[in-house]
Design a protein around this motif. Structure first.
Motif, PDB file in Angstrom:
ATOM      1  N   PRO A  52     -37.837  36.187  12.812  1.00  0.00           N
ATOM      2  CA  PRO A  52     -37.563  35.176  13.838  1.00  0.00           C
ATOM      3  C   PRO A  52     -37.916  35.659  15.254  1.00  0.00           C
ATOM      4  N   GLY A  53     -37.676  36.927  15.541  1.00  0.00           N
ATOM      5  CA  GLY A  53     -38.017  37.468  16.855  1.00  0.00           C
ATOM      6  C   GLY A  53     -39.515  37.553  17.074  1.00  0.00           C
ATOM      7  N   VAL A  54     -40.240  38.000  16.048  1.00  0.00           N
ATOM      8  CA  VAL A  54     -41.701  38.101  16.131  1.00  0.00           C
ATOM      9  C   VAL A  54     -42.296  36.714  16.390  1.00  0.00           C
ATOM     10  N   VAL A  55     -41.824  35.733  15.636  1.00  0.00           N
ATOM     11  CA  VAL A  55     -42.353  34.376  15.772  1.00  0.00           C
ATOM     12  C   VAL A  55     -41.956  33.773  17.123  1.00  0.00           C
ATOM     13  N   ALA A  56     -40.739  34.010  17.570  1.00  0.00           N
ATOM     14  CA  ALA A  56     -40.311  33.478  18.877  1.00  0.00           C
ATOM     15  C   ALA A  56     -41.229  33.981  19.983  1.00  0.00           C
ATOM     16  N   ASP A  57     -41.598  35.247  19.925  1.00  0.00           N
ATOM     17  CA  ASP A  57     -42.513  35.791  20.929  1.00  0.00           C
ATOM     18  C   ASP A  57     -43.869  35.103  20.875  1.00  0.00           C
ATOM     19  N   ARG A  58     -44.384  34.862  19.655  1.00  0.00           N
ATOM     20  CA  ARG A  58     -45.684  34.200  19.516  1.00  0.00           C
ATOM     21  C   ARG A  58     -45.600  32.757  20.026  1.00  0.00           C
ATOM     22  N   LEU A  59     -44.499  32.072  19.744  1.00  0.00           N
ATOM     23  CA  LEU A  59     -44.362  30.684  20.195  1.00  0.00           C
ATOM     24  C   LEU A  59     -44.287  30.594  21.711  1.00  0.00           C
ATOM     25  N   THR A  60     -43.649  31.563  22.343  1.00  0.00           N
ATOM     26  CA  THR A  60     -43.609  31.596  23.810  1.00  0.00           C
ATOM     27  C   THR A  60     -45.029  31.725  24.364  1.00  0.00           C
ATOM     28  N   GLU A  61     -45.805  32.613  23.765  1.00  0.00           N
ATOM     29  CA  GLU A  61     -47.197  32.797  24.198  1.00  0.00           C
ATOM     30  C   GLU A  61     -48.007  31.524  23.967  1.00  0.00           C
ATOM     31  N   GLU A  62     -47.822  30.892  22.803  1.00  0.00           N
ATOM     32  CA  GLU A  62     -48.566  29.679  22.479  1.00  0.00           C
ATOM     33  C   GLU A  62     -48.217  28.546  23.435  1.00  0.00           C
ATOM     34  N   ASN A  63     -46.951  28.404  23.767  1.00  0.00           N
ATOM     35  CA  ASN A  63     -46.543  27.353  24.687  1.00  0.00           C
ATOM     36  C   ASN A  63     -47.179  27.561  26.060  1.00  0.00           C
ATOM     37  N   ARG A  64     -47.189  28.803  26.527  1.00  0.00           N
ATOM     38  CA  ARG A  64     -47.827  29.104  27.822  1.00  0.00           C
ATOM     39  C   ARG A  64     -49.306  28.711  27.790  1.00  0.00           C
TER      40      ARG A  64
ATOM     41  N   HIS B 107     -52.533  36.843  23.361  1.00  0.00           N
ATOM     42  CA  HIS B 107     -51.765  36.258  22.255  1.00  0.00           C
ATOM     43  C   HIS B 107     -52.410  36.616  20.914  1.00  0.00           C
ATOM     44  N   ALA B 108     -53.717  36.471  20.808  1.00  0.00           N
ATOM     45  CA  ALA B 108     -54.415  36.782  19.560  1.00  0.00           C
ATOM     46  C   ALA B 108     -54.213  38.253  19.185  1.00  0.00           C
ATOM     47  N   HIS B 109     -54.305  39.128  20.166  1.00  0.00           N
ATOM     48  CA  HIS B 109     -54.098  40.559  19.912  1.00  0.00           C
ATOM     49  C   HIS B 109     -52.677  40.824  19.413  1.00  0.00           C
ATOM     50  N   SER B 110     -51.694  40.227  20.063  1.00  0.00           N
ATOM     51  CA  SER B 110     -50.298  40.392  19.641  1.00  0.00           C
ATOM     52  C   SER B 110     -50.082  39.847  18.239  1.00  0.00           C
ATOM     53  N   GLU B 111     -50.681  38.721  17.971  1.00  0.00           N
ATOM     54  CA  GLU B 111     -50.557  38.097  16.658  1.00  0.00           C
ATOM     55  C   GLU B 111     -51.144  39.009  15.575  1.00  0.00           C
ATOM     56  N   GLU B 112     -52.335  39.511  15.823  1.00  0.00           N
ATOM     57  CA  GLU B 112     -52.993  40.368  14.843  1.00  0.00           C
ATOM     58  C   GLU B 112     -52.195  41.657  14.616  1.00  0.00           C
ATOM     59  N   ARG B 113     -51.668  42.224  15.691  1.00  0.00           N
ATOM     60  CA  ARG B 113     -50.930  43.486  15.607  1.00  0.00           C
ATOM     61  C   ARG B 113     -49.514  43.296  15.067  1.00  0.00           C
ATOM     62  N   ASP B 114     -48.780  42.341  15.615  1.00  0.00           N
ATOM     63  CA  ASP B 114     -47.345  42.225  15.333  1.00  0.00           C
ATOM     64  C   ASP B 114     -47.000  41.286  14.189  1.00  0.00           C
ATOM     65  N   GLU B 115     -47.869  40.363  13.898  1.00  0.00           N
ATOM     66  CA  GLU B 115     -47.558  39.383  12.844  1.00  0.00           C
ATOM     67  C   GLU B 115     -48.491  39.535  11.647  1.00  0.00           C
ATOM     68  N   PHE B 116     -49.796  39.478  11.877  1.00  0.00           N
ATOM     69  CA  PHE B 116     -50.738  39.486  10.761  1.00  0.00           C
ATOM     70  C   PHE B 116     -50.718  40.807   9.996  1.00  0.00           C
ATOM     71  N   ALA B 117     -50.735  41.925  10.691  1.00  0.00           N
ATOM     72  CA  ALA B 117     -50.748  43.226  10.009  1.00  0.00           C
ATOM     73  C   ALA B 117     -49.507  43.383   9.137  1.00  0.00           C
ATOM     74  N   ARG B 118     -48.379  42.953   9.654  1.00  0.00           N
ATOM     75  CA  ARG B 118     -47.129  43.056   8.896  1.00  0.00           C
ATOM     76  C   ARG B 118     -47.098  42.060   7.740  1.00  0.00           C
ATOM     77  N   LEU B 119     -47.669  40.878   7.948  1.00  0.00           N
ATOM     78  CA  LEU B 119     -47.740  39.900   6.858  1.00  0.00           C
ATOM     79  C   LEU B 119     -48.606  40.428   5.719  1.00  0.00           C
ATOM     80  N   ARG B 120     -49.701  41.094   6.059  1.00  0.00           N
ATOM     81  CA  ARG B 120     -50.574  41.641   5.023  1.00  0.00           C
ATOM     82  C   ARG B 120     -49.801  42.623   4.138  1.00  0.00           C
ATOM     83  N   GLU B 121     -48.936  43.423   4.758  1.00  0.00           N
ATOM     84  CA  GLU B 121     -48.140  44.398   4.008  1.00  0.00           C
ATOM     85  C   GLU B 121     -47.090  43.723   3.121  1.00  0.00           C
ATOM     86  N   ARG B 122     -46.603  42.560   3.535  1.00  0.00           N
ATOM     87  CA  ARG B 122     -45.478  41.910   2.858  1.00  0.00           C
ATOM     88  C   ARG B 122     -45.870  40.754   1.956  1.00  0.00           C
ATOM     89  N   THR B 123     -47.163  40.485   1.829  1.00  0.00           N
ATOM     90  CA  THR B 123     -47.591  39.349   1.007  1.00  0.00           C
ATOM     91  C   THR B 123     -48.618  39.803  -0.016  1.00  0.00           C
TER      92      THR B 123
END
Length: 183
Positions: free
Chosen positions: A66-78, A110-126
């Motif tokens: 939830p924290g990772v996604v909240a950060d991405r949504l803040t960036e997306e809204n901006r 935002h794309a860099h944060s997404e790739e580093r903080d969300e996508f890389a971790r999703l790859r490990e968990r999916t």
């Protein structure tokens, strides 16, 4: 593989977005609006699909999801707000290029944060099967996504309720503008 793995698909789209920024910046004056329209469309459908498919999955699968996604949504809204401001002002506005540079910085960070903080971790968990299913779902979400910025629709629930009507309105607006000879 890019067509079948959601992370590869979205990362490839980040590259396409970078290229579209270049296209706008290098366009002759009479083609800037058209190039900016392509960039806008790509940004809008890409973010909508992430908001509907990837972020809800990340919330459930990642530690502190939830924290990772909240950060991405803040960036997306901006970024959506910056994009909307550019659209309201138009490409002939004296501040367009400054605003475009600000938007590019926000989107690329935002794309860099997404790739580093969300996508890389999703790859490990999916699993590969999960990523393939998400890629298919992203393609469907993109086909139904709005093509113009709509700040405030960053949640999956808001997108599911509003995306299709907004997409229909956006696409109708595009058809009308084309019929009138305006891009």
């Amino acid at each position: 593989m890019a067509e079948h793995d959601v992370i590869e698909l979205l990362t490839a789209q980040h590259g396409q977005i970078r290229d579209l920024f270049d296209e706008v910046e290098q366009a002759p004056p009479d083609k800037v609006e058209e190039a900016f329209g392509r960039l806008t469309r790509m940004l809008c459908v890409h973010e909508t699909a992430e908001e509907e498919i990837v972020h809800p999955y990340a919330r459930r699968k990642l530690d502190n999801g939830p924290g990772v996604v909240a950060d991405r949504l803040t960036e997306e809204n901006r970024a959506k707000r910056l994009l909307l401001d550019l659209h309201r002002a138009g490409v002939d506005d004296a501040r367009f290029w400054e605003g475009l540079a600000e938007l590019r910085t926000a989107v690329m960070e935002h794309a860099h944060s997404e790739e580093r903080d969300e996508f890389a971790r999703l790859r490990e968990r999916t699993s590969e099967a999960e990523r393939r299913a998400m890629a298919a779902a992203v393609r469907v979400a993109e086909s139904l996504a709005p093509t113009r910025p709509h700040p405030g629709t960053e949640s999956a629930a808001a997108n599911l309720l509003l995306a299709t009507p907004l997409a229909v309105a956006d696409r109708a607006r595009e058809l009308i503008r084309k019929a009138l000879g305006r891009h």
